[in-house]
Design a protein around this motif. Structure first.
Motif, PDB file in Angstrom:
ATOM      1  N   CYS A  40       0.847  -1.205   0.000  1.00  0.00           N
ATOM      2  CA  CYS A  40       0.000   0.000   0.000  1.00  0.00           C
ATOM      3  C   CYS A  40       0.877   1.248   0.000  1.00  0.00           C
ATOM      4  CB  CYS A  40      -0.914   0.002   1.228  1.00  0.00           C
ATOM      5  SG  CYS A  40      -1.872   1.530   1.354  1.00  0.00           S
ATOM      6  N   PRO A  41       0.790   2.079  -1.036  1.00  0.00           N
ATOM      7  CA  PRO A  41       1.654   3.267  -1.095  1.00  0.00           C
ATOM      8  C   PRO A  41       1.287   4.323  -0.064  1.00  0.00           C
ATOM      9  CG  PRO A  41       0.069   3.299  -2.901  1.00  0.00           C
ATOM     10  CD  PRO A  41      -0.100   1.969  -2.206  1.00  0.00           C
ATOM     11  N   ALA A  42       0.098   4.199   0.505  1.00  0.00           N
ATOM     12  CA  ALA A  42      -0.342   5.195   1.486  1.00  0.00           C
ATOM     13  C   ALA A  42      -0.163   4.713   2.923  1.00  0.00           C
ATOM     14  CB  ALA A  42      -1.820   5.540   1.233  1.00  0.00           C
ATOM     15  N   GLY A  43       0.303   3.485   3.093  1.00  0.00           N
ATOM     16  CA  GLY A  43       0.519   2.968   4.441  1.00  0.00           C
ATOM     17  C   GLY A  43      -0.772   2.809   5.234  1.00  0.00           C
ATOM     18  N   CYS A  44      -1.827   2.388   4.550  1.00  0.00           N
ATOM     19  CA  CYS A  44      -3.129   2.257   5.228  1.00  0.00           C
ATOM     20  C   CYS A  44      -3.232   1.008   6.091  1.00  0.00           C
ATOM     21  CB  CYS A  44      -4.259   2.248   4.190  1.00  0.00           C
ATOM     22  SG  CYS A  44      -4.456   3.822   3.331  1.00  0.00           S
ATOM     23  N   PHE A  45      -2.334   0.046   5.857  1.00  0.00           N
ATOM     24  CA  PHE A  45      -2.360  -1.197   6.620  1.00  0.00           C
ATOM     25  C   PHE A  45      -1.217  -1.187   7.635  1.00  0.00           C
ATOM     26  CE2 PHE A  45      -4.374  -2.086   2.614  1.00  0.00           C
ATOM     27  CZ  PHE A  45      -5.413  -2.950   2.917  1.00  0.00           C
ATOM     28  N   THR A  46      -1.545  -1.591   8.842  1.00  0.00           N
ATOM     29  CA  THR A  46      -0.518  -1.720   9.875  1.00  0.00           C
ATOM     30  C   THR A  46      -0.758  -3.031  10.621  1.00  0.00           C
ATOM     31  OG1 THR A  46      -1.903  -0.443  11.384  1.00  0.00           O
ATOM     32  CG2 THR A  46      -0.164   0.762  10.210  1.00  0.00           C
ATOM     33  N   GLU A  47       0.189  -3.406  11.422  1.00  0.00           N
ATOM     34  CA  GLU A  47       0.065  -4.622  12.217  1.00  0.00           C
ATOM     35  C   GLU A  47       0.294  -4.254  13.671  1.00  0.00           C
ATOM     36  OE1 GLU A  47       2.923  -7.691  11.387  1.00  0.00           O
ATOM     37  OE2 GLU A  47       1.430  -9.244  11.761  1.00  0.00           O
ATOM     38  N   LYS A  48      -0.625  -4.710  14.518  1.00  0.00           N
ATOM     39  CA  LYS A  48      -0.497  -4.440  15.946  1.00  0.00           C
ATOM     40  C   LYS A  48      -0.808  -5.722  16.693  1.00  0.00           C
ATOM     41  CE  LYS A  48      -2.042  -1.303  19.567  1.00  0.00           C
ATOM     42  NZ  LYS A  48      -3.087  -0.328  19.945  1.00  0.00           N
ATOM     43  N   ASP A  49       0.126  -6.161  17.505  1.00  0.00           N
ATOM     44  CA  ASP A  49      -0.035  -7.408  18.271  1.00  0.00           C
ATOM     45  C   ASP A  49      -0.424  -8.568  17.357  1.00  0.00           C
ATOM     46  OD1 ASP A  49       0.524  -5.961  20.595  1.00  0.00           O
ATOM     47  OD2 ASP A  49      -1.590  -5.484  20.908  1.00  0.00           O
ATOM     48  N   GLY A  50       0.147  -8.587  16.155  1.00  0.00           N
ATOM     49  CA  GLY A  50      -0.103  -9.676  15.223  1.00  0.00           C
ATOM     50  C   GLY A  50      -1.390  -9.535  14.419  1.00  0.00           C
ATOM     51  N   GLU A  51      -2.190  -8.501  14.726  1.00  0.00           N
ATOM     52  CA  GLU A  51      -3.455  -8.289  14.011  1.00  0.00           C
ATOM     53  C   GLU A  51      -3.258  -7.242  12.914  1.00  0.00           C
ATOM     54  OE1 GLU A  51      -6.530  -9.735  14.825  1.00  0.00           O
ATOM     55  OE2 GLU A  51      -5.419 -11.006  16.213  1.00  0.00           O
ATOM     56  N   THR A  52      -3.861  -7.481  11.756  1.00  0.00           N
ATOM     57  CA  THR A  52      -3.815  -6.497  10.678  1.00  0.00           C
ATOM     58  C   THR A  52      -4.876  -5.434  10.923  1.00  0.00           C
ATOM     59  OG1 THR A  52      -3.164  -8.243   9.160  1.00  0.00           O
ATOM     60  CG2 THR A  52      -3.928  -6.187   8.168  1.00  0.00           C
ATOM     61  N   GLU A  53      -4.449  -4.179  10.843  1.00  0.00           N
ATOM     62  CA  GLU A  53      -5.386  -3.073  11.024  1.00  0.00           C
ATOM     63  C   GLU A  53      -5.396  -2.233   9.762  1.00  0.00           C
ATOM     64  OE1 GLU A  53      -4.203  -1.048  14.602  1.00  0.00           O
ATOM     65  OE2 GLU A  53      -5.211  -2.554  15.850  1.00  0.00           O
ATOM     66  N   PHE A  54      -6.537  -1.621   9.492  1.00  0.00           N
ATOM     67  CA  PHE A  54      -6.690  -0.850   8.257  1.00  0.00           C
ATOM     68  C   PHE A  54      -7.412   0.456   8.555  1.00  0.00           C
ATOM     69  CE2 PHE A  54      -9.475   0.274   4.644  1.00  0.00           C
ATOM     70  CZ  PHE A  54      -8.486   0.559   3.721  1.00  0.00           C
ATOM     71  N   GLN A  55      -6.940   1.532   7.944  1.00  0.00           N
ATOM     72  CA  GLN A  55      -7.681   2.795   8.000  1.00  0.00           C
ATOM     73  C   GLN A  55      -7.748   3.358   6.583  1.00  0.00           C
ATOM     74  OE1 GLN A  55      -6.493   6.212   7.734  1.00  0.00           O
ATOM     75  NE2 GLN A  55      -4.508   5.508   7.004  1.00  0.00           N
ATOM     76  N   TYR A  56      -8.920   3.808   6.184  1.00  0.00           N
ATOM     77  CA  TYR A  56      -9.145   4.177   4.780  1.00  0.00           C
ATOM     78  C   TYR A  56      -8.792   5.619   4.454  1.00  0.00           C
ATOM     79  CZ  TYR A  56     -13.547   6.285   6.370  1.00  0.00           C
ATOM     80  OH  TYR A  56     -14.480   7.047   7.018  1.00  0.00           O
ATOM     81  N   ALA A  57      -8.693   6.483   5.460  1.00  0.00           N
ATOM     82  CA  ALA A  57      -8.317   7.869   5.189  1.00  0.00           C
ATOM     83  C   ALA A  57      -6.896   7.884   4.631  1.00  0.00           C
ATOM     84  CB  ALA A  57      -8.393   8.689   6.470  1.00  0.00           C
ATOM     85  N   GLY A  58      -6.689   8.603   3.530  1.00  0.00           N
ATOM     86  CA  GLY A  58      -5.365   8.649   2.911  1.00  0.00           C
ATOM     87  C   GLY A  58      -5.197   7.656   1.784  1.00  0.00           C
TER      88      GLY A  58
END
Ligand code: SF4
Ligand code: SF4
Length: 90
Positions: A40-58
């Protein structure tokens, strides 16, 4: 300023309160490679405590995550008209 940073400066976001991409995180639990974290070129996906998290802004609406997610964990659409990305021309 880098060429990439200059291009990103031209992008304007109008974020709608309804997400245009929805992540079914239950499908991520047995995803080993998690390509979304890297493509993702906008870095919308992150990982926290092994869980994938997503935010759509950006989100840049490139569609890469939809193509790369082999688990079909993303309900993907473009934002409603008038929302999302637009490019400043001059
Ligand atoms: S690639 Fe798909 S299934 Fe894997 S972590 Fe990302 S969104 Fe979840
Ligand atoms: S469409 Fe592109 S910018 Fe938007 S979340 Fe997916 S990979 Fe990231």
């Amino acid at each position: 300023m880098s060429d990439r940073a200059e291009k990103l400066e031209l992008i304007r976001h109008v974020v709608h309160m309804e997400p245009h991409i929805i992540l079914d995180s239950a499908k991520c639990s047995n995803c080993q490679q998690k390509p979304c974290l890297y493509v993702c070129p906008a870095g919308c996906f992150t990982e926290k405590d092994g869980e994938t998290e997503f935010q759509y802004a950006g989100c840049l609406e490139c569609g890469t995550c939809r193509v790369m997610c082999a688990k079909e964990a993303l309900k993907w659409d473009y934002p409603l008209g008038g929302y999302g990305v637009s490019i400043r021309m001059g």
